[in-house]
Design an enzyme around this catalytic site. Structure first.
Site, PDB file in Angstrom:
ATOM      1  N   VAL A  24       0.810  -1.216   0.000  1.00  0.00           N
ATOM      2  CA  VAL A  24       0.000   0.000   0.000  1.00  0.00           C
ATOM      3  C   VAL A  24       0.845   1.269   0.000  1.00  0.00           C
ATOM      4  O   VAL A  24       0.461   2.278  -0.589  1.00  0.00           O
ATOM      5  CB  VAL A  24      -1.000  -0.021   1.180  1.00  0.00           C
ATOM      6  N   ASP A  25       2.019   1.233   0.614  1.00  0.00           N
ATOM      7  CA  ASP A  25       2.895   2.405   0.610  1.00  0.00           C
ATOM      8  C   ASP A  25       3.190   2.859  -0.822  1.00  0.00           C
ATOM      9  O   ASP A  25       3.288   4.052  -1.117  1.00  0.00           O
ATOM     10  CB  ASP A  25       4.235   2.107   1.293  1.00  0.00           C
TER      11      ASP A  25
END
Length: 385
Positions: free
Chosen positions: A168-169
């Site tokens: 997700v980063d």
């Protein structure tokens, strides 16, 4: 010894007493934020000057340093402080306007890696956001500033793979690169590939029931659970993507094919996040299970504050509904996380999950946390009258 809640409420009470009867107290009644524009600039300067004076040597172009610079760019936009621009220019020059530096495309990789071969790994691509901003800020007359960004991203888009964003980063790291390069080049492929890569990310990380993102496929429920058997959404992880949506929506043309879809997802996340805010203003590291890793965390909270404030400022989030969320989180950031010397505390160290028992205290700070704070503070500046 006082616990966190006791010390937090003492901090709030002292700030409230100072505000009573003064000019900034009147501003609070009008806008919901107690500071004036001048006072918000003073907060930005306090935090950013502290960071830059204690980190005078430019770091590398990996994700955590680069995330700071995305916040520094916003601070420059609202302050027009030349030393902030110069700080990022020196960093970009030191890194040769590149991320990972391999020139042999046959060895380029996009799994996790900190080597120069990992050119296609998003943690080495977030630097391009700032390079593009610097290109725009300094007259758009030096193509070398964005040459490597274009080379890397256009090569990536030429491949058949769509699974580049598997954590997700990475959505914060690279989605804004795509929209920024679209605006520089007019190449529609940037927007098409952004959507394709995001669809893949959604398929492995997005939870349609909770309207939040797991950090990556390892943390999907029920394969992985929090300490109390709940879905384990990591605050900074969801902070990355919430801020990432704000950044791409603002860059997209009104006619962009998937713009309404991104706005809808952003609004869904806002509702889910507002419901999970702690009464002290912060979000715990495991969003739905506060007892998994209890206590304040600043980086996720700052990214959320930025997203909420940007949404209010631009008419995507209802002010009456969401301004109280920002009031609480901004209050936490400025009266508890921010230390007297300008250090930003309670930032969870580099990692990928909420860790039970991990110490996160007033001395816990990091470049990416400062960057997130500068994003939030810049939006607060734009909001106050």
């Amino acid at each position: 010894m006082m616990n966190f809640r006791q010390s937090f409420f003492i901090a709030i009470a002292s700030v409230s007493l100072v505000a009573v009867g003064c000019k900034s107290g009147n501003v609070k009644q009008e806008s919901g934020i107690k500071e004036s524009k001048k006072e918000v600039i003073a907060i930005i300067d306090k935090v950013n000057d502290r960071w830059q004076t204690t980190h005078q040597e430019p770091g590398n172009a990996f994700w955590h340093v680069s995330a700071y610079h995305t916040g520094n760019m916003e601070a420059y936009k609202v302050t027009q402080n030349q030393k902030y621009l110069d700080y990022s220019l020196a960093w970009a020059e030191k890194n040769q306007w590149m991320g990972a530096k391999s020139t042999d495309k046959t060895e380029w990789k996009y799994n996790y890696g900190e080597t120069d071969k990992h050119v296609l790994f998003g943690d080495w691509q977030i630097c391009f956001q700032t390079y593009i901003d610097l290109y725009n800020f300094t007259g758009k007359n030096d193509p070398k500033k964005i040459a490597r960004a274009r080379e890397v991203m256009e090569y990536e888009m030429s491949t058949p793979a769509n699974d580049y964003w598997w954590w997700v980063d990475g959505l914060y790291m690279v989605m804004p690169v795509m929209t920024k390069l679209y605006n520089v080049t007019g190449n529609e492929l940037y927007l098409e590939k952004l959507h394709s890569y995001l669809q893949y990310a959604d398929s492995i990380m997005y939870d349609s029931e909770s309207k939040l993102y797991f950090r990556d496929a390892k943390y999907v429920y029920p394969k992985h659970k929090s300490a109390n058997g709940k879905k384990d959404f990591w605050a900074r992880g969801d902070g990355w993507i919430f801020a990432g949506y704000a950044k791409i929506i603002q860059d997209l043309p009104k006619s962009a094919k998937h713009r309404d879809e991104y706005i809808s997802r952003f609004k869904d996340m806002a509702k889910a996040l507002a419901e999970t805010q702690q009464k002290e203003g912060y979000w715990t590291r495991s969003i739905l299970d506060p007892e998994h890793a209890p206590g304040p965390e600043t980086s996720g909270t700052a990214f959320f504050t930025y997203g909420f404030m940007w949404g209010i400022n631009n008419g995507y989030l209802d002010k009456k509904t969401y301004l109280p969320v920002v009031q609480k989180s901004w209050n936490y950031l400025t009266t508890f996380a921010l230390q007297p010397d300008g250090t930003l505390g309670y930032v969870q160290p580099i990692g990928e999950k909420a860790i039970p028992g991990q110490v996160v205290d007033k001395n816990s700070t990091a470049d990416f946390g400062v960057g997130a704070f500068l994003l939030a503070a810049s939006e607060v500046y734009r909001f106050v009258k």
